[in-house]
Motif scaffolding. Structure first.
Motif, PDB file in Angstrom:
ATOM      1  N   TRP A  35      66.643  56.647 -70.299  1.00 60.47           N
ATOM      2  CA  TRP A  35      68.041  56.997 -70.021  1.00 60.47           C
ATOM      3  C   TRP A  35      68.897  56.865 -71.271  1.00 60.47           C
ATOM      4  N   HIS A  36      68.488  55.999 -72.223  1.00 58.23           N
ATOM      5  CA  HIS A  36      69.201  55.922 -73.501  1.00 58.23           C
ATOM      6  C   HIS A  36      69.069  57.260 -74.229  1.00 58.23           C
ATOM      7  N   VAL A  37      67.856  57.782 -74.232  1.00 59.42           N
ATOM      8  CA  VAL A  37      67.599  59.068 -74.894  1.00 59.42           C
ATOM      9  C   VAL A  37      68.434  60.170 -74.237  1.00 59.42           C
ATOM     10  N   PHE A  38      68.495  60.169 -72.916  1.00 54.50           N
ATOM     11  CA  PHE A  38      69.324  61.140 -72.203  1.00 54.50           C
ATOM     12  C   PHE A  38      70.785  61.008 -72.633  1.00 54.50           C
ATOM     13  N   SER A  39      71.245  59.787 -72.778  1.00 49.22           N
ATOM     14  CA  SER A  39      72.624  59.530 -73.195  1.00 49.22           C
ATOM     15  C   SER A  39      72.863  60.023 -74.624  1.00 49.22           C
ATOM     16  N   PHE A  40      71.880  59.831 -75.517  1.00 48.41           N
ATOM     17  CA  PHE A  40      72.009  60.339 -76.895  1.00 48.41           C
ATOM     18  C   PHE A  40      72.158  61.859 -76.890  1.00 48.41           C
ATOM     19  N   TRP A  41      71.283  62.537 -76.135  1.00 48.63           N
ATOM     20  CA  TRP A  41      71.330  64.002 -76.087  1.00 48.63           C
ATOM     21  C   TRP A  41      72.632  64.494 -75.465  1.00 48.63           C
ATOM     22  N   THR A  42      73.088  63.823 -74.421  1.00 46.87           N
ATOM     23  CA  THR A  42      74.344  64.216 -73.773  1.00 46.87           C
ATOM     24  C   THR A  42      75.513  64.061 -74.740  1.00 46.87           C
ATOM     25  N   GLY A  43      75.553  62.936 -75.451  1.00 47.85           N
ATOM     26  CA  GLY A  43      76.598  62.725 -76.451  1.00 47.85           C
ATOM     27  C   GLY A  43      76.551  63.778 -77.540  1.00 47.85           C
ATOM     28  N   PHE A  44      75.351  64.111 -77.982  1.00 50.36           N
ATOM     29  CA  PHE A  44      75.189  65.128 -79.021  1.00 50.36           C
ATOM     30  C   PHE A  44      75.705  66.490 -78.536  1.00 50.36           C
ATOM     31  N   ILE A  45      75.349  66.861 -77.321  1.00 52.74           N
ATOM     32  CA  ILE A  45      75.783  68.155 -76.774  1.00 52.74           C
ATOM     33  C   ILE A  45      77.307  68.204 -76.654  1.00 52.74           C
ATOM     34  N   PHE A  46      77.916  67.123 -76.174  1.00 49.80           N
ATOM     35  CA  PHE A  46      79.380  67.084 -76.097  1.00 49.80           C
ATOM     36  C   PHE A  46      79.999  67.147 -77.493  1.00 49.80           C
ATOM     37  N   ASP A  47      79.372  66.499 -78.462  1.00 52.39           N
ATOM     38  CA  ASP A  47      79.916  66.507 -79.826  1.00 52.39           C
ATOM     39  C   ASP A  47      79.863  67.914 -80.426  1.00 52.39           C
ATOM     40  N   VAL A  48      78.741  68.582 -80.276  1.00 52.79           N
ATOM     41  CA  VAL A  48      78.622  69.958 -80.781  1.00 52.79           C
ATOM     42  C   VAL A  48      79.637  70.859 -80.080  1.00 52.79           C
ATOM     43  N   SER A  49      79.761  70.715 -78.764  1.00 49.26           N
ATOM     44  CA  SER A  49      80.715  71.532 -78.006  1.00 49.26           C
ATOM     45  C   SER A  49      82.146  71.270 -78.462  1.00 49.26           C
ATOM     46  N   GLY A  50      82.485  70.006 -78.642  1.00 46.56           N
ATOM     47  CA  GLY A  50      83.827  69.659 -79.101  1.00 46.56           C
ATOM     48  C   GLY A  50      84.093  70.138 -80.513  1.00 46.56           C
ATOM     49  N   THR A  51      83.085  70.047 -81.358  1.00 42.08           N
ATOM     50  CA  THR A  51      83.221  70.520 -82.739  1.00 42.08           C
ATOM     51  C   THR A  51      83.440  72.033 -82.764  1.00 42.08           C
ATOM     52  N   LEU A  52      82.672  72.759 -81.963  1.00 41.46           N
ATOM     53  CA  LEU A  52      82.855  74.217 -81.887  1.00 41.46           C
ATOM     54  C   LEU A  52      84.249  74.565 -81.369  1.00 41.46           C
ATOM     55  N   ALA A  53      84.721  73.826 -80.386  1.00 45.65           N
ATOM     56  CA  ALA A  53      86.075  74.075 -79.868  1.00 45.65           C
ATOM     57  C   ALA A  53      87.118  73.789 -80.946  1.00 45.65           C
ATOM     58  N   MET A  54      86.885  72.741 -81.730  1.00 46.29           N
ATOM     59  CA  MET A  54      87.851  72.382 -82.771  1.00 46.29           C
ATOM     60  C   MET A  54      87.881  73.393 -83.913  1.00 46.29           C
ATOM     61  N   THR A  55      86.797  74.122 -84.103  1.00 46.42           N
ATOM     62  CA  THR A  55      86.825  75.150 -85.157  1.00 46.42           C
ATOM     63  C   THR A  55      87.856  76.228 -84.832  1.00 46.42           C
ATOM     64  N   LYS A  56      88.163  76.388 -83.553  1.00 44.67           N
ATOM     65  CA  LYS A  56      89.194  77.357 -83.148  1.00 44.67           C
ATOM     66  C   LYS A  56      90.592  76.902 -83.586  1.00 44.67           C
ATOM     67  N   LEU A  57      90.748  75.601 -83.826  1.00 43.33           N
ATOM     68  CA  LEU A  57      92.037  75.055 -84.257  1.00 43.33           C
ATOM     69  C   LEU A  57      92.214  75.111 -85.769  1.00 43.33           C
ATOM     70  N   SER A  58      91.113  75.266 -86.472  1.00 38.12           N
ATOM     71  CA  SER A  58      91.154  75.248 -87.933  1.00 38.12           C
ATOM     72  C   SER A  58      91.870  76.481 -88.469  1.00 38.12           C
ATOM     73  N   THR A  59      92.705  76.248 -89.462  1.00 37.57           N
ATOM     74  CA  THR A  59      93.445  77.366 -90.059  1.00 37.57           C
ATOM     75  C   THR A  59      92.790  77.872 -91.337  1.00 37.57           C
ATOM     76  N   GLY A  60      91.985  77.046 -91.962  1.00 32.89           N
ATOM     77  CA  GLY A  60      91.360  77.433 -93.216  1.00 32.89           C
ATOM     78  C   GLY A  60      89.896  77.787 -93.039  1.00 32.89           C
ATOM     79  N   PRO A  61      89.257  78.208 -94.121  1.00 33.06           N
ATOM     80  CA  PRO A  61      87.831  78.533 -94.071  1.00 33.06           C
ATOM     81  C   PRO A  61      86.982  77.256 -93.988  1.00 33.06           C
ATOM     82  N   PHE A  62      85.743  77.422 -93.583  1.00 32.76           N
ATOM     83  CA  PHE A  62      84.799  76.309 -93.548  1.00 32.76           C
ATOM     84  C   PHE A  62      84.584  75.802 -94.968  1.00 32.76           C
ATOM     85  N   ASP A  63      84.846  74.522 -95.199  1.00 29.29           N
ATOM     86  CA  ASP A  63      84.729  73.946 -96.535  1.00 29.29           C
ATOM     87  C   ASP A  63      83.937  72.648 -96.447  1.00 29.29           C
TER      88      ASP A  63
END
Length: 126
Positions: A35-63
């Motif tokens: 279940w720890h491993v499941f929690s790691f993967w779940t956290g990772f998936i939420f982090d990637v999803s949140g990061t992708l959503a935050m790229t929509k807020l970025s005004t500049g190019p990927f640096d």
């Protein structure tokens, strides 16, 4: 606050909750469980999803040389490697590694906190 900002903040916070739950539960038990491993993967998936959503807020190019981007990328790749390695350790049923894995987990978690806290401070300064 825009809708995408709220969504990205919720996703990143869920990443913190799930990843922290897995890391600290493993640390206290001193034994890597499925279940720890499941929690790691779940956290990772939420982090990637949140990061992708935050790229929509970025005004500049990927640096990649920008501090928050660099630490965020490092944290994501470490989280991915951490989840893969944890999956492998549990799959192989290596008891010695299962008992010592928490040391690596804490290091990755602390590194992950750098971009999390940095992003939180950047968001509060807007």
């Amino acid at each position: 606050m825009t809708q995408i900002m709220i969504i990205s903040t919720v996703l990143i916070t869920l990443a913190l909750v799930f990843y922290s739950l897995g890391v600290w539960a493993e640390r206290f038990s001193r034994y890597l469980k499925k279940w720890h491993v499941f929690s790691f993967w779940t956290g990772f998936i939420f982090d990637v999803s949140g990061t992708l959503a935050m790229t929509k807020l970025s005004t500049g190019p990927f640096d990649l040389l920008e501090t928050h981007t660099l630490t965020g990328q490092l944290a994501l790749w470490l989280m991915l490697f951490h989840a893969i390695w944890a999956s492998y350790v549990v799959y192989r049923e290596n008891e010695l590694l299962r008992k010592k894995f928490h040391r690596y987990s804490l290091i990755v978690w602390f590194i992950w906190l750098i971009p999390y806290l940095g992003g939180m401070l950047m968001g509060m300064s807007r």
